[in-house]
Design an enzyme around this catalytic site. Structure first.
Site, PDB file in Angstrom:
ATOM      1  N   TYR A  52      96.433  26.776   1.361  1.00 29.76           N
ATOM      2  CA  TYR A  52      97.426  26.331   0.329  1.00 29.76           C
ATOM      3  C   TYR A  52      96.976  26.203  -1.088  1.00 29.76           C
ATOM      4  O   TYR A  52      97.697  26.123  -1.958  1.00 29.76           O
ATOM      5  CB  TYR A  52      97.556  24.821   0.875  1.00 29.76           C
ATOM      6  CG  TYR A  52      98.374  24.713   2.144  1.00 29.76           C
ATOM      7  CD1 TYR A  52      98.977  25.668   2.833  1.00 29.76           C
ATOM      8  CD2 TYR A  52      98.442  23.458   2.715  1.00 29.76           C
ATOM      9  CE1 TYR A  52      99.670  25.485   4.037  1.00 29.76           C
ATOM     10  CE2 TYR A  52      99.272  23.341   3.898  1.00 29.76           C
ATOM     11  CZ  TYR A  52      99.839  24.591   4.522  1.00 29.76           C
ATOM     12  OH  TYR A  52     100.534  24.319   5.783  1.00 29.76           O
ATOM     13  N   LYS A  59      90.059  30.384  14.025  1.00 29.62           N
ATOM     14  CA  LYS A  59      90.471  31.725  14.604  1.00 29.62           C
ATOM     15  C   LYS A  59      89.286  32.684  14.444  1.00 29.62           C
ATOM     16  O   LYS A  59      89.502  33.767  13.522  1.00 29.62           O
ATOM     17  CB  LYS A  59      91.785  32.027  13.805  1.00 29.62           C
ATOM     18  CG  LYS A  59      92.464  33.233  14.236  1.00 29.62           C
ATOM     19  CD  LYS A  59      93.023  33.015  15.729  1.00 29.62           C
ATOM     20  CE  LYS A  59      93.669  34.264  16.401  1.00 29.62           C
ATOM     21  NZ  LYS A  59      94.045  34.130  17.768  1.00 29.62           N
ATOM     22  N   ASP A  74      95.677  29.126  18.595  1.00 28.12           N
ATOM     23  CA  ASP A  74      96.523  29.542  19.629  1.00 28.12           C
ATOM     24  C   ASP A  74      96.241  28.919  20.740  1.00 28.12           C
ATOM     25  O   ASP A  74      97.256  28.189  21.600  1.00 28.12           O
ATOM     26  CB  ASP A  74      96.775  31.027  19.578  1.00 28.12           C
ATOM     27  CG  ASP A  74      95.615  31.791  19.595  1.00 28.12           C
ATOM     28  OD1 ASP A  74      94.270  31.232  19.740  1.00 28.12           O
ATOM     29  OD2 ASP A  74      95.566  33.091  19.983  1.00 28.12           O
ATOM     30  N   ASP A 104      97.656  21.430   9.571  1.00 24.80           N
ATOM     31  CA  ASP A 104      99.181  21.135   9.299  1.00 24.80           C
ATOM     32  C   ASP A 104     100.276  21.512  10.506  1.00 24.80           C
ATOM     33  O   ASP A 104     100.844  20.361  11.014  1.00 24.80           O
ATOM     34  CB  ASP A 104      99.659  21.831   8.154  1.00 24.80           C
ATOM     35  CG  ASP A 104     101.084  21.395   7.314  1.00 24.80           C
ATOM     36  OD1 ASP A 104     101.648  20.528   8.124  1.00 24.80           O
ATOM     37  OD2 ASP A 104     101.414  21.923   6.564  1.00 24.80           O
ATOM     38  N   ASP A 124     101.652  18.512  13.179  1.00 18.03           N
ATOM     39  CA  ASP A 124     103.211  18.452  13.583  1.00 18.03           C
ATOM     40  C   ASP A 124     103.574  18.557  15.116  1.00 18.03           C
ATOM     41  O   ASP A 124     104.467  17.733  15.618  1.00 18.03           O
ATOM     42  CB  ASP A 124     103.765  19.212  12.539  1.00 18.03           C
ATOM     43  CG  ASP A 124     103.811  18.796  11.336  1.00 18.03           C
ATOM     44  OD1 ASP A 124     103.281  17.612  11.030  1.00 18.03           O
ATOM     45  OD2 ASP A 124     104.323  19.503  10.368  1.00 18.03           O
TER      46      ASP A 124
END
Length: 388
Positions: free
Chosen positions: A141, A190, A223, A247, A251
């Site tokens: 970001y 990851k 994942d 993020d 959510d």
């Protein structure tokens, strides 16, 4: 205690839910003998409308002078033109940077009365109590961004960057909080693909081994974590992850609770919060906000759920002001009202128990006052609790 609270209602339903949260702050102040000085500032789309900037300099100064910052929401379709020179979300990112709030705390739990509203079966929600700690000021970001024309098309890049220091400090926050819970921390990355994740994993292992040997650490690929949240939500205790992954995962987790309107968050930085490990006065303001966003489709209708904002006040009381008893009282008041079936349309257990945003805030305030029997206090009127 006397404390200064910067209130940034923002856009959409932000002003509606923030009004109820401020009301609760003043009820707490009256009941426990505190003084909370509240002052409003502009941020996001409404700030663009008035000043052409998503984060006016005066708002930044107001936030930095405060002991804590309470935020409503930013954004909406009227400011969503991708070609716009400025966007509301830039105000939120700028505020986080100005405050140095690098750790975002999102507690996820499911009230038994709302289990039926979740897309998951109730047996998969029993005992769910997860705390996500998301790194907030690094990663993709905030990395360098480019866009260039090539062969009649375009090429865009977003650079994901993390440093050892950025990872260390957020892992320490997550580990301290895990130590106050079940002493289990899941680090999400990851590392099978990304170099930033490999660094994240190495740094996390070192910090946990050297500084938190009493907290059990396990690693999970992002994942796999996304699948695990749906398969066995209750398996998590505390989880730490980088900005983008956090993020998305938070959510996802919030939608599994039955209503995103129920969930609070806190964004904290150096010396902006109290810890059971090292309690003491804070020197920088933390940022507190519900996770639901501006929800412009229901703004102004009086149906927005204020509980996420009210529980954000509980987090503010606990983490920035060290008022643990008061924080627990707010949470208990919310739980009692929800257990009785009252709620805005997203959570009400029956048609006859539906409330407006204002009515639900009043019920929680009345329950908060009623926790102290025969003390002669009453919930303050909204007229008495407007920001100054």
């Amino acid at each position: 205690m006397r404390a200064s609270i910067a209130v940034l209602p923002g856009d959409g339903i932000g002003p509606e839910v923030t009004s109820e949260a401020v009301h609760i702050l003043h009820v707490v102040a009256e009941r426990w003998g505190h003084t909370f000085d509240t002052q409003e500032g502009l941020i996001g789309g409404c700030a663009i409308d008035f000043t052409r900037e998503p984060l006016p300099a005066e708002t930044t100064r107001l936030a930095l002078r405060a002991d804590a910052v309470l935020l409503g929401a930013v954004g909406g379709p009227r400011w969503s033109d991708p070609n716009a020179a400025v966007r509301p979300e830039e105000g939120l990112l700028g505020l986080r940077k100005a405050l140095g709030t690098y750790a975002n705390l999102r507690p996820i739990s499911v009230h038994p009365a709302l289990a039926a509203a979740s897309p998951l079966k109730p047996d998969r929600l029993a005992g769910v109590d997860v705390l996500f700690v998301r790194e907030l000021t690094g990663g993709i970001y905030f990395g360098e961004k480019t866009r260039q024309s090539i062969d009649g098309g375009e090429r865009a890049t977003d650079l994901c960057v993390y440093t050892t220091e950025e990872i260390e400090r957020v892992v320490r926050v997550a580990a301290r909080l895990a130590r106050e819970r079940q002493r289990r921390l899941t680090s999400v990355d990851k590392a099978n693909v990304l170099e930033t994740s490999r660094l994240w994993r190495r740094v996390t292992e070192r910090v946990m081994h050297d500084e938190f040997p009493d907290v059990t650490l396990d690693h999970m690929l992002v994942d796999a974590c996304a699948m695990k949240l749906v398969q066995s939500f209750f398996a998590f205790d505390a989880a730490a992850t980088e900005n983008l992954f956090g993020d998305i995962l938070t959510d996802e987790a919030s939608m599994l609770t039955g209503s995103i309107g129920m969930l609070p968050s806190a964004s904290l930085g150096e010396a902006s919060w109290w810890s059971e490990d090292a309690p003491g006065p804070t020197t920088r303001p933390g940022l507190y906000e519900p996770v639901h966003g501006s929800a412009p489709d229901i703004a102004g209708r009086g149906v927005a759920n204020p509980i996420g904002a009210i529980l954000s006040v509980a987090m503010l009381l606990r983490h920035s002001l060290g008022l643990h008893e008061e924080a627990r009282a707010v949470e208990q008041a919310v739980n009692a009202v929800v257990a009785d079936g009252w709620g805005t349309p997203d959570i009400a257990s029956a048609e006859g128990l539906r409330c407006t945003t204002r009515e639900l805030g009043e019920r929680i305030a009345d329950r908060l006052v009623g926790q102290r029997e025969d003390d002669g206090t009453h919930a303050l009127s909204h007229e008495a609790t407007q920001v100054t």
